[in-house]
Design an enzyme around this catalytic site. Structure first.
Site, PDB file in Angstrom:
ATOM      1  N   ASP A  35       0.887  -1.182  -0.044  1.00 10.16           N
ATOM      2  CA  ASP A  35       0.047   0.121   0.121  1.00 10.16           C
ATOM      3  C   ASP A  35       0.759   1.224   0.066  1.00 10.16           C
ATOM      4  O   ASP A  35       1.916   1.166   0.670  1.00 10.16           O
ATOM      5  CB  ASP A  35      -0.931   0.072   1.093  1.00 10.16           C
ATOM      6  CG  ASP A  35      -1.854   1.172   0.995  1.00 10.16           C
ATOM      7  OD1 ASP A  35      -2.862   1.022   0.325  1.00 10.16           O
ATOM      8  OD2 ASP A  35      -1.684   2.275   1.914  1.00 10.16           O
ATOM      9  N   GLU A  37       0.805   5.755   0.274  1.00  2.00           N
ATOM     10  CA  GLU A  37       0.228   7.110   0.527  1.00  2.00           C
ATOM     11  C   GLU A  37       0.887   7.957  -0.363  1.00  2.00           C
ATOM     12  O   GLU A  37       2.208   8.047   0.020  1.00  2.00           O
ATOM     13  CB  GLU A  37       0.014   7.359   1.914  1.00  2.00           C
ATOM     14  CG  GLU A  37      -0.684   6.454   2.516  1.00  2.00           C
ATOM     15  CD  GLU A  37      -2.147   6.065   2.409  1.00  2.00           C
ATOM     16  OE1 GLU A  37      -2.665   7.049   1.755  1.00  2.00           O
ATOM     17  OE2 GLU A  37      -2.766   4.935   2.671  1.00  2.00           O
ATOM     18  N   HIS A 193      -5.715   4.742   6.133  1.00  2.00           N
ATOM     19  CA  HIS A 193      -4.939   5.753   5.313  1.00  2.00           C
ATOM     20  C   HIS A 193      -3.492   5.929   5.908  1.00  2.00           C
ATOM     21  O   HIS A 193      -2.698   6.976   5.495  1.00  2.00           O
ATOM     22  CB  HIS A 193      -5.468   7.071   4.953  1.00  2.00           C
ATOM     23  CG  HIS A 193      -6.938   7.138   4.705  1.00  2.00           C
ATOM     24  ND1 HIS A 193      -7.232   6.368   3.368  1.00  2.00           N
ATOM     25  CD2 HIS A 193      -8.228   7.451   5.023  1.00  2.00           C
ATOM     26  CE1 HIS A 193      -8.670   6.112   3.365  1.00  2.00           C
ATOM     27  NE2 HIS A 193      -9.113   6.936   4.197  1.00  2.00           N
ATOM     28  N   ASP A 198      -3.259   0.051   6.571  1.00  2.00           N
ATOM     29  CA  ASP A 198      -3.983  -0.413   5.307  1.00  2.00           C
ATOM     30  C   ASP A 198      -3.377  -1.770   4.787  1.00  2.00           C
ATOM     31  O   ASP A 198      -3.973  -2.674   4.322  1.00  2.00           O
ATOM     32  CB  ASP A 198      -4.015   0.728   4.283  1.00  2.00           C
ATOM     33  CG  ASP A 198      -5.257   1.695   4.588  1.00  2.00           C
ATOM     34  OD1 ASP A 198      -5.735   1.769   5.816  1.00  2.00           O
ATOM     35  OD2 ASP A 198      -5.166   2.627   3.901  1.00  2.00           O
TER      36      ASP A 198
END
EC number: 3.1.13.-
Length: 224
Positions: A35, A37, A193, A198
């Site tokens: 994941d 961000e 987030h 996540d």
């Protein structure tokens, strides 16, 4: 471009001796949950701000489990765009004194080192990215690889497993939080987030779906 271009790397046929069950399960690919961000939606122009990866293991009964988490906060590359709305959405504070971000190159090198170690341990030849809306994560990973001219990228360059699709099939839910709830996985929206959180929840979801399929008789390993 055909996936067949990468088949020679996998050596899925004709190897001597028994293969590791994980290599047998996914044709020589090792699932690694990722994941990111970011500072926006454009992998070419927007900053990579956090990245996490979870390697997946397999127990003696052929069930998957999240094995090891790698996580880095990342310094925006020079000239990177960062949308204020993205920071508001993720809650990332770039000037936080405890952020302790590292360069893209350092973050990716550390994660790739861990993934290659897992590949060797599981008898696999290449990692395949697992993500919730995986094309987004794979796009940013590939962009960081290209920007930093990184060699020996262990991930397949375009194939991935998308847990949004898998969860839609298994539970009728495509949003990560709702899919986890349907799968009886605890999910704290206040922690969402964060790339680490996540990724770990996505790993639980992926393992749960694959294991549920096995329990229903959908896959049997070569020792069954």
């Amino acid at each position: 471009m055909s996936e067949d271009l990468y088949e020679d790397d996998l050596d899925t046929q004709g190897s001597s001796g028994p293969r590791h069950p994980m290599a047998e399960r996914f044709r020589g690919y090792l699932p690694v949950v990722v994941d990111v961000e970011t500072g926006g939606f454009n992998s070419a122009t927007d900053a990579l701000l956090e990245i996490a990866a979870v390697t997946i293991g397999m127990d003696e009964k052929g069930f998957l489990f999240p094995e090891h988490t790698y996580f880095h906060r990342v310094e925006p590359f020079e000239g990177a765009n960062i949308e204020p709305a993205a920071l508001e959405f993720t809650g990332i504070k770039l000037d936080h004194p405890l952020r302790m971000a590292v360069s893209e190159e350092s973050a990716m090198t550390d994660i790739f080192r861990g993934v290659r170690k897992a590949l060797k341990a599981n008898g696999c030849k290449r990692a395949i990215l697992v993500g919730h809306n995986s094309s987004f994560d794979l796009g940013f990973l590939n962009a960081a690889v290209a920007r930093n001219d990184l060699k020996r990228n262990p991930f397949h360059p375009f194939s991935s497993f998308d847990t949004a699709t898998l969860a839609g099939l298994a539970y009728g839910q495509t949003v990560l939080a709702r899919a986890c709830q349907s799968a009886d996985i605890d999910f704290d929206g206040r922690e969402a987030h964060s790339a680490r959180y996540d990724t770990e929840k996505t790993a639980e979801l992926f393992c749960g779906i694959v294991n549920r399929w096995k329990e229903m008789g959908g896959w049997r390993d070569f020792n069954d």
